[in-house]
Scaffold this active site. Structure first.
Site, PDB file in Angstrom:
ATOM      1  N   CYS A  47       0.880  -1.559  -0.283  1.00 14.59           N
ATOM      2  CA  CYS A  47       0.125   0.116   0.130  1.00 14.59           C
ATOM      3  C   CYS A  47       0.833   1.375  -0.165  1.00 14.59           C
ATOM      4  CB  CYS A  47      -0.794  -0.073   1.458  1.00 14.59           C
ATOM      5  SG  CYS A  47      -1.680   2.093   1.408  1.00 14.59           S
ATOM      6  N   SER A  49       1.068   3.839   1.671  1.00 10.88           N
ATOM      7  CA  SER A  49       1.118   3.849   2.930  1.00 10.88           C
ATOM      8  C   SER A  49       2.677   3.635   4.306  1.00 10.88           C
ATOM      9  CB  SER A  49       0.347   3.806   4.009  1.00 10.88           C
ATOM     10  OG  SER A  49      -1.278   4.707   4.097  1.00 10.88           O
ATOM     11  N   HIS A  52       4.916   5.582   1.645  1.00 11.64           N
ATOM     12  CA  HIS A  52       5.197   6.313   2.910  1.00 11.64           C
ATOM     13  C   HIS A  52       6.024   6.575   3.940  1.00 11.64           C
ATOM     14  CE1 HIS A  52       2.882   8.855   0.566  1.00 11.64           C
ATOM     15  NE2 HIS A  52       1.417   8.681   0.970  1.00 11.64           N
ATOM     16  N   HIS A  69       0.953  -4.020   6.275  1.00  9.57           N
ATOM     17  CA  HIS A  69      -0.776  -4.261   6.745  1.00  9.57           C
ATOM     18  C   HIS A  69      -1.531  -4.521   5.574  1.00  9.57           C
ATOM     19  CE1 HIS A  69      -0.781  -0.304   4.551  1.00  9.57           C
ATOM     20  NE2 HIS A  69      -1.555  -0.086   5.129  1.00  9.57           N
ATOM     21  N   CYS A 176      -6.977  -3.455   3.898  1.00  8.89           N
ATOM     22  CA  CYS A 176      -6.900  -2.047   3.542  1.00  8.89           C
ATOM     23  C   CYS A 176      -7.744  -1.509   2.542  1.00  8.89           C
ATOM     24  CB  CYS A 176      -5.125  -1.272   3.531  1.00  8.89           C
ATOM     25  SG  CYS A 176      -5.716   0.566   4.134  1.00  8.89           S
TER      26      CYS A 176
HETATM   27  P1  PAD Z   1      -0.715   5.652  -5.078  1.00  9.49           P
HETATM   28  O1  PAD Z   1       0.050   6.074  -4.851  1.00  9.49           O
HETATM   29  O2  PAD Z   1      -1.669   4.154  -5.562  1.00  9.49           O
HETATM   30  O3  PAD Z   1      -2.377   6.970  -5.842  1.00  9.49           O
HETATM   31  C1  PAD Z   1      -2.422   7.744  -5.894  1.00  9.49           C
HETATM   32  C2  PAD Z   1      -2.714   8.734  -7.136  1.00  9.49           C
HETATM   33  O4  PAD Z   1      -2.594  10.089  -7.114  1.00  9.49           O
HETATM   34  C3  PAD Z   1      -1.730   8.358  -8.247  1.00  9.49           C
HETATM   35  O5  PAD Z   1      -2.332   8.012  -9.652  1.00  9.49           O
HETATM   36  C4  PAD Z   1      -1.376   9.522  -8.780  1.00  9.49           C
HETATM   37  O6  PAD Z   1      -1.138   9.718  -9.975  1.00  9.49           O
HETATM   38  C5  PAD Z   1      -2.059  10.140  -8.470  1.00  9.49           C
HETATM   39  N1  PAD Z   1      -2.189  11.768  -8.417  1.00  9.49           N
HETATM   40  C6  PAD Z   1      -1.247  12.239  -7.697  1.00  9.49           C
HETATM   41  N2  PAD Z   1      -0.763  13.909  -7.566  1.00  9.49           N
HETATM   42  C7  PAD Z   1      -1.676  14.290  -8.115  1.00  9.49           C
HETATM   43  C8  PAD Z   1      -2.299  15.172  -8.215  1.00  9.49           C
HETATM   44  N3  PAD Z   1      -1.485  16.385  -7.980  1.00  9.49           N
HETATM   45  N4  PAD Z   1      -3.595  15.179  -8.687  1.00  9.49           N
HETATM   46  C9  PAD Z   1      -4.235  14.416  -9.496  1.00  9.49           C
HETATM   47  N5  PAD Z   1      -3.254  13.135  -8.560  1.00  9.49           N
HETATM   48  C10 PAD Z   1      -2.263  13.025  -8.746  1.00  9.49           C
HETATM   49  O7  PAD Z   1      -2.284   5.505  -3.714  1.00  9.49           O
HETATM   50  P2  PAD Z   1      -3.008   4.850  -2.613  1.00  9.49           P
HETATM   51  O8  PAD Z   1      -3.778   5.204  -4.359  1.00  9.49           O
HETATM   52  O9  PAD Z   1      -2.402   3.611  -2.639  1.00  9.49           O
HETATM   53  O10 PAD Z   1      -3.233   5.581  -1.603  1.00  9.49           O
HETATM   54  C11 PAD Z   1      -3.883   7.075  -1.280  1.00  9.49           C
HETATM   55  C12 PAD Z   1      -3.042   7.784  -0.131  1.00  9.49           C
HETATM   56  O11 PAD Z   1      -5.067   7.281   0.365  1.00  9.49           O
HETATM   57  C13 PAD Z   1      -2.018   8.180  -0.134  1.00  9.49           C
HETATM   58  O12 PAD Z   1      -2.052   9.049   0.853  1.00  9.49           O
HETATM   59  C14 PAD Z   1      -2.583   6.773   1.218  1.00  9.49           C
HETATM   60  O13 PAD Z   1      -1.464   6.699   2.288  1.00  9.49           O
HETATM   61  C15 PAD Z   1      -3.356   7.181   2.117  1.00  9.49           C
HETATM   62  C16 PAD Z   1      -4.127   6.207   2.207  1.00  9.49           C
HETATM   63  N6  PAD Z   1      -5.722   6.130   3.697  1.00  9.49           N
HETATM   64  C17 PAD Z   1      -6.033   5.692   4.270  1.00  9.49           C
HETATM   65  C18 PAD Z   1      -6.881   5.767   5.370  1.00  9.49           C
HETATM   66  O14 PAD Z   1      -7.718   5.020   5.725  1.00  9.49           O
HETATM   67  N7  PAD Z   1      -7.592   6.978   5.174  1.00  9.49           N
HETATM   68  C19 PAD Z   1      -5.652   3.865   3.839  1.00  9.49           C
HETATM   69  C20 PAD Z   1      -4.929   3.698   2.945  1.00  9.49           C
HETATM   70  C21 PAD Z   1      -4.956   4.573   2.323  1.00  9.49           C
END
Ligand code: PAD
Ligand code: ZN
Length: 376
Positions: A47, A49, A52, A69, A176
């Site tokens: 993921c 996260s 990060h 996770h 997740c």
């Molecule tokens: P990912 O990196 O696979 O997807 C992010 C997408 O955003 C990519 O397709 C990028 O091209 C696009 N992107 C980046 N910058 C921009 C921009 N300025 N404008 C438009 N698009 C853009 O990540 P993911 O989908 O695995 O995770 C996304 C976020 O969610 C990440 O910050 C992660 O830490 C968070 C998350 N939150 C939870 C929660 O419970 N709240 C759980 C899991 C992940």
């Protein structure tokens, strides 16, 4: 099982230093103590996260640590007092536990159990000890799950039993990414039939939001990303149109206001970028729009929000784990997968052997993968 009560030697990816590739090592995993469960992880996925944290951009973690996770596996053995799972059960480890006693578990509007370790304060089991060692050194646990290990130990409140028929590759995503995105649409925003949704960021989370919006009956699902390679998959999963903000002459929220009669009903930020969070918020209809923040923004970032923008009736909210509870909802989602309420296989872009874990991180960094499944 013949391993019950014994230390198991197995493979795991250890993060010795922030910003360096993970190191695949042989580790020792101690047997579960009372109220703990030792799981043989069969599949785990990467993921954002995890990335990060590996990269050092989210939270400072204790080192050395075993990340991961999103995983699924089979219970190897259980400690005294464990009643909800037994050896041989298929399970999903949970970074959002469910103790059933705290306010987070009993308040009907909440879903985050107070016994979570999401900020990484403990990075150990509840008794402040670790079950992992490598080269004579104690290794920390990550998010109470540490799925980048062939065997892991979790507290009973951090594990959900799932139906025997759920494929473990797909079950990982329920741990997740899928659950977070899908729940943000159906449970947090409560997307309504016929509505218009805007999804910012089309990684595993944003694409899962799209799946949720579609299941909820949204009429228009506008998918937004600066990487146009993501558009085909977004359309396949239910997006009705795609926009690259870099191709727009005006700010994206102004474009969306024009094309949606004043703003979308629901918008979702799935990136972790405060500027995009503001775009998502401003894209919502000022009279009743709902914006859900899902992306994890850098630790000290702030939103430059003029409070007047809320007075028309907008809602700005956030959620962890899609508003779902750990044990009960994860078991139910796994069953919903079997009954084909939704599909998650479209989120799996790559499958690699566990030894190739760093390649999996590279694919994510380059924007080439959605979810890479690793097999031991
Ligand atoms: P990912 O990196 O696979 O997807 C992010 C997408 O955003 C990519 O397709 C990028 O091209 C696009 N992107 C980046 N910058 C921009 C921009 N300025 N404008 C438009 N698009 C853009 O990540 P993911 O989908 O695995 O995770 C996304 C976020 O969610 C990440 O910050 C992660 O830490 C968070 C998350 N939150 C939870 C929660 O419970 N709240 C759980 C899991 C992940
Ligand atoms: Zn609780």
């Amino acid at each position: 099982m013949e391993t019950t009560g014994k230390v198991i030697k197995c493979k795991a990816a250890v993060m010795w230093e922030v910003g360096k590739p993970l190191s695949v090592e042989e580790i020792e995993v101690a047997p579960p103590k009372a109220n703990e469960v030792r799981i043989k992880i069969v599949a785990t996925s990467i993921c954002r996260s995890d990335e990060h944290v590996q990269h050092g951009t989210l939270i400072g973690v204790k080192l050395p640590i075993i990340l991961g996770h999103e995983g699924a596996g089979i219970v190897e053995s259980v400690g005294e007092g464990v009643t909800s799972v037994k050896p041989g059960d298929k399970v999903i480890p949970l970074y959002n536990p469910q103790c059933r006693e705290c306010r987070g578990c009993t308040d009907p509007g909440a879903n985050v159990c107070h016994k979570n370790d999401i900020g990484g304060k403990i990075s150990q089991m509840a008794d402040n000890t670790s079950r992992f060692t490598c080269k004579g050194q104690q290794i920390y646990h990550f998010l109470q799950t540490s799925t980048f290990s062939e065997y892991t130990v979790v507290d009973e409140i951090n594990v959900a039993k799932i139906h025997d028929d759920v494929p473990l590759d797909e079950a990982c995503l329920i741990g997740c990414g899928f659950t977070t995105g899908y729940g943000s649409a159906v449970k947090v925003a409560k997307v309504t039939p016929g509505s218009t949704c805007a999804v910012f960021g089309l990684g595993g989370i944003g694409l899962s939001v799209i799946i949720g919006c579609k299941v909820a009956g949204a009429a228009r699902i506008i998918a937004i990303d600066i990487n146009t390679d993501k558009f085909a998959k977004a359309i396949e999963l239910g997006a009705t149109e795609c926009i690259n903000p870099k191709d727009c002459e005006e700010p994206i929220h102004e474009l969306l206001a024009k094309t949606t009669e004043g703003g979308v009903h629901y918008s979702f930020e799935c990136i972790g970028n405060p500027d995009v969070m503001m775009s998502a918020f401003l894209s919502s209809y000022p009279g009743s729009g709902v914006t859900v923040i899902i992306g994890a923004a850098p630790l000290l970032s702030q939103l430059p929000l003029n409070p007047l923008l809320l007075l028309g009736g907008r809602t700005l909210k956030g959620a962890i784990f899609g508003g779902f509870r750990g044990k009960d909802d994860v078991s139910q989602l796994a069953s919903d997968l079997i009954s084909e309420k939704f599909k998650v296989d479209g989120l799996i872009s790559h499958k690699l052997s566990f030894d190739e874990i760093n390649k999996g991180f590279d694919l994510l960094r380059k924007g080439e993968s959605i979810r890479t499944i690793l097999h031991f």
